[in-house]
Write a protein that holds these residues in place. Structure first.
Motif, PDB file in Angstrom:
ATOM      1  N   GLY A  23      18.621 -16.856 -22.737  1.00 33.00           N
ATOM      2  CA  GLY A  23      19.765 -17.078 -23.397  1.00 33.00           C
ATOM      3  C   GLY A  23      21.007 -16.956 -22.674  1.00 33.00           C
ATOM      4  N   ARG A  24      20.992 -15.795 -21.719  1.00 30.87           N
ATOM      5  CA  ARG A  24      22.156 -15.789 -20.791  1.00 30.87           C
ATOM      6  C   ARG A  24      22.343 -16.942 -19.500  1.00 30.87           C
ATOM      7  N   GLU A  25      21.066 -17.169 -19.198  1.00 33.52           N
ATOM      8  CA  GLU A  25      21.203 -18.431 -18.170  1.00 33.52           C
ATOM      9  C   GLU A  25      21.949 -19.775 -18.976  1.00 33.52           C
ATOM     10  N   LEU A  26      21.515 -19.897 -20.293  1.00 34.66           N
ATOM     11  CA  LEU A  26      21.827 -20.921 -20.938  1.00 34.66           C
ATOM     12  C   LEU A  26      23.441 -20.904 -21.259  1.00 34.66           C
ATOM     13  N   GLN A  27      23.924 -19.680 -21.655  1.00 37.20           N
ATOM     14  CA  GLN A  27      25.257 -19.519 -21.695  1.00 37.20           C
ATOM     15  C   GLN A  27      26.044 -19.777 -20.520  1.00 37.20           C
ATOM     16  N   VAL A  28      25.723 -19.276 -19.624  1.00 37.87           N
ATOM     17  CA  VAL A  28      26.152 -19.527 -18.038  1.00 37.87           C
ATOM     18  C   VAL A  28      26.275 -20.857 -17.562  1.00 37.87           C
ATOM     19  N   ALA A  29      25.249 -21.478 -17.867  1.00 32.31           N
ATOM     20  CA  ALA A  29      24.927 -22.876 -17.545  1.00 32.31           C
ATOM     21  C   ALA A  29      25.780 -23.775 -18.446  1.00 32.31           C
ATOM     22  N   ASP A  30      26.179 -23.478 -19.649  1.00 30.47           N
ATOM     23  CA  ASP A  30      26.860 -24.237 -20.421  1.00 30.47           C
ATOM     24  C   ASP A  30      28.319 -24.043 -19.922  1.00 30.47           C
ATOM     25  N   LEU A  31      28.791 -22.857 -19.415  1.00 29.39           N
ATOM     26  CA  LEU A  31      30.219 -22.769 -19.075  1.00 29.39           C
ATOM     27  C   LEU A  31      30.326 -23.268 -17.534  1.00 29.39           C
ATOM     28  N   ALA A  32      29.172 -23.239 -16.821  1.00 33.47           N
ATOM     29  CA  ALA A  32      29.320 -23.921 -15.641  1.00 33.47           C
ATOM     30  C   ALA A  32      29.718 -25.358 -15.837  1.00 33.47           C
TER      31      ALA A  32
END
Length: 123
Positions: free
Chosen positions: A63-72
């Motif tokens: 979930g956190r990787e997805l959050q960070v990837a979306d923002l990146a």
């Protein structure tokens, strides 16, 4: 045989092919073969082999990787992502690196394209 004669690129291709064959009956073995092929393909710059291997050994994003990837993918810098999510820049770097590896891309631009291309991860 490819390993013995020094044909490392062909060995990586063979591992991917073998992983595709065994993935339905032995997922762990397929993942191991694909991971080995991915490491070799990245080292040698074999993008097509790396993409096929990454697809076979891809882990789901957390979930956190997805959050960070979306923002990146939106173009935010690591510092901005860290401030928004209240985590360290180093943690952001780790999540971006993990997402890039899991999706089989090589940089943030490709990460954004992969997420926007109708991939299962894009919301």
């Amino acid at each position: 045989m490819e390993d013995r004669i020094g044909a490392v690129a062909f060995a990586a291709q063979a591992r991917v092919a073998y992983a595709e064959v065994v993935r339905t009956c032995d997922g762990r073995r397929a993942h191991t073969l694909a991971a080995a092929a991915l490491a070799t393909a990245r080292r040698l710059g074999l993008t097509a082999v790396a993409a096929a291997a990454a697809e076979l050994c891809r882990d789901e994003l957390t979930g956190r990787e997805l959050q960070v990837a979306d923002l990146a993918a939106e173009g935010l810098a690591n510092r901005e992502i860290a401030a928004r999510l209240h985590i360290s820049e180093r943690t952001v770097e780790t999540h971006v690196r993990n997402a890039i590896g899991k999706l089989g891309v090589t940089n943030r631009t490709q990460l954004a394209a992969r997420l926007r291309a109708g991939n299962q991860y894009w919301h």
